[in-house]
Scaffold this active site. Structure first.
Site, PDB file in Angstrom:
ATOM      1  N   ASP A 147       0.816  -1.206   0.000  1.00 56.56           N
ATOM      2  CA  ASP A 147       0.000   0.000   0.000  1.00 56.56           C
ATOM      3  C   ASP A 147       0.855   1.264   0.000  1.00 56.56           C
ATOM      4  O   ASP A 147       0.586   2.205  -0.750  1.00 56.56           O
ATOM      5  CB  ASP A 147      -0.926  -0.011   1.217  1.00 56.56           C
ATOM      6  CG  ASP A 147      -1.757   1.249   1.340  1.00 56.56           C
ATOM      7  OD1 ASP A 147      -2.890   1.260   0.837  1.00 56.56           O
ATOM      8  OD2 ASP A 147      -1.263   2.232   1.935  1.00 56.56           O
ATOM      9  N   VAL A 175      -5.283   2.493   0.013  1.00 56.84           N
ATOM     10  CA  VAL A 175      -5.272   1.897  -1.323  1.00 56.84           C
ATOM     11  C   VAL A 175      -5.652   0.420  -1.255  1.00 56.84           C
ATOM     12  O   VAL A 175      -6.392  -0.091  -2.104  1.00 56.84           O
ATOM     13  CB  VAL A 175      -3.905   2.080  -1.999  1.00 56.84           C
ATOM     14  CG1 VAL A 175      -3.905   1.446  -3.387  1.00 56.84           C
ATOM     15  CG2 VAL A 175      -3.564   3.558  -2.107  1.00 56.84           C
ATOM     16  N   ASP A 176      -5.163  -0.281  -0.244  1.00 60.00           N
ATOM     17  CA  ASP A 176      -5.564  -1.673  -0.058  1.00 60.00           C
ATOM     18  C   ASP A 176      -7.074  -1.788   0.132  1.00 60.00           C
ATOM     19  O   ASP A 176      -7.715  -2.691  -0.422  1.00 60.00           O
ATOM     20  CB  ASP A 176      -4.856  -2.267   1.157  1.00 60.00           C
ATOM     21  CG  ASP A 176      -3.505  -2.879   0.824  1.00 60.00           C
ATOM     22  OD1 ASP A 176      -3.297  -3.280  -0.332  1.00 60.00           O
ATOM     23  OD2 ASP A 176      -2.651  -2.957   1.713  1.00 60.00           O
ATOM     24  N   VAL A 177      -7.639  -0.898   0.923  1.00 58.84           N
ATOM     25  CA  VAL A 177      -9.078  -0.943   1.179  1.00 58.84           C
ATOM     26  C   VAL A 177      -9.864  -0.671  -0.099  1.00 58.84           C
ATOM     27  O   VAL A 177     -10.818  -1.393  -0.429  1.00 58.84           O
ATOM     28  CB  VAL A 177      -9.461   0.063   2.282  1.00 58.84           C
ATOM     29  CG1 VAL A 177     -10.982   0.147   2.428  1.00 58.84           C
ATOM     30  CG2 VAL A 177      -8.830  -0.337   3.619  1.00 58.84           C
ATOM     31  N   GLY A 180      -9.618  -3.666  -2.310  1.00 50.59           N
ATOM     32  CA  GLY A 180     -10.487  -4.735  -1.843  1.00 50.59           C
ATOM     33  C   GLY A 180     -11.936  -4.499  -2.217  1.00 50.59           C
ATOM     34  O   GLY A 180     -12.661  -5.432  -2.599  1.00 50.59           O
TER      35      GLY A 180
END
Length: 389
Positions: A147, A175-177, A180
């Site tokens: 991220d 960014v990961d969220v 996802g």
């Protein structure tokens, strides 16, 4: 592929869907937890050492990392070593029973095990396979998918922080969220399409593309308007007033999105003449005269405490808020009746987690299973494989 019976009224909307979760850390596990909340059977296939986030401590709860606990409820865990022939065979059995596979291995990393999309889809045209990468499967395939790296190269860090300060990462792996959530939307779209066509799909989502999409108006400023956005601290490039302001005791955030709200703000502050002043009457005028307007607003806000202004502005329907800690934010949501905290698991092990953000009028969300300990569900998963259910 699982056999999905008609869903009982009031049950979770994805009941009957089976997901083989080969993902680790955050983007993939967040996607699969949301699927599990919605009723999917999610089998988390971990290495013998477990998901990396199991060891990301502190913070912890009774020796378990809260990072792992945050994105892994409602899943079954089985530890399998793909280099072991028997374990690999078990993994392939699970995948063969799954409607959906979610993975975030390095590009090409699953090919040698026969668990990549090309190896599986030939005999499983109905399979939905979601691959999450850092920077795609072409020239960015070898770049590390973290991220922080995505925040750095996407422009997010350059936009975050004080105007004359250093670039700063966002305080969560945003960014990961976002990635996802994009993976989740892709899976749901593919499930919908498969119901009509009988065909699955290969969904590919990467951190950088998700970050650029998530930058919305800021990337549009560049690609559509030819403007390179700059770091502005807490200010907004297109709206004013839209930032924290100092009240008598502490800051309060004021977020004016239109001229009507600005007029009401001026009346609450006891300065109705500002709404008629040509320097401030329109959004474009306010943007062009920010510093003068800020000084005038600060002068009035300094006469009362932030809580007074919050209550008065809220009553006048002017968007405003105090700046809270995470703990205070959870408590504020509780005060609004949003019930942000739910406990998962049974009497022997109950873990408080944050509620799934979507609610339904005609379906339910599942919170029945606490985030699993490593390999906790081996017997249950093997029994499920043997039963053919």
């Amino acid at each position: 592929m699982s056999t999905q019976p008609p869903r009982a009224p009031g049950s979770p909307p994805l009941s009957g869907l089976v997901v083989a979760d080969l993902s680790r850390v955050l983007a993939g596990p967040y996607c699969t937890m949301l699927l599990a909340d919605l009723g999917a059977r999610v089998i988390k296939i971990e290495s013998p050492s477990g998901d990396d986030t199991r060891a990301w401590i502190p913070p912890e709860r009774n020796g378990e990392g809260t990072y792992f606990l945050s994105v892994n409820r409602n899943k079954q865990s089985i530890a399998l070593d793909f280099s072991d022939a028997a374990d690999l065979a078990t993994a392939k059995q699970i995948v063969a029973r799954a409607d959906v596979v979610v993975e975030n291995f390095k590009v090409g990393g699953l090919k040698k095990f026969g668990l990549d999309y090309a190896s599986l889809s030939g005999n499983r045209p109905e399979l939905i396979y979601a691959s999450i990468t850092g920077f795609g499967s072409a020239d960015g395939a070898d770049l590390p998918g973290y991220d922080l790296i995505a925040q750095a190269v996407s422009g997010i860090m350059d936009l975050t922080g004080q105007a004359l300060g250093e670039p700063t990462k966002v305080g969560v792996a945003l960014v990961d969220v976002i990635t996802g959530l994009h993976a989740l939307s892709g899976v749901l779209a593919a499930v919908y399409a498969r119901d009509a066509t009988g065909k699955g799909d290969h969904i590919q989502v990467d951190l950088l593309s998700s970050a650029l999409s998530g930058l919305v108006n800021q990337t549009a400023a560049y690609v559509t308007g030819g403007v390179v956005p700059r770091r502005m601290g807490n200010a907004h490039p297109s709206l004013y007033p839209y930032e924290p302001f100092p009240a008598r005791d502490k800051d309060i955030v004021i977020a004016v999105g239109n001229d009507g709200q600005f007029s009401r703000l001026c009346h609450v502050l006891g300065t109705p003449q500002l709404a008629l002043d040509t320097r401030f009457a329109t959004m474009s005028a306010r943007n062009g005269n920010r510093q003068v307007l800020r000084e005038l607003l600060c002068e009035r806000l300094a006469t009362r405490d932030a809580q007074h202004w919050f209550e008065a502005l809220s009553e006048a329907q002017v968007p405003a808020a105090p700046i809270l800690t995470v703990a205070e934010g959870v408590n504020f949501a509780e005060s609004l009746g949003l019930d942000p905290v739910v406990e998962t698991g049974g009497a022997g092990r109950r873990i408080p987690t944050i509620r799934h953000p979507v609610s339904f009028a005609r379906a339910s969300v599942d919170y029945s299973k606490a985030p699993p300990r490593l390999d906790e569900d081996r017997v249950a998963v093997l029994d499920w494989l043997g039963s053919g259910r």
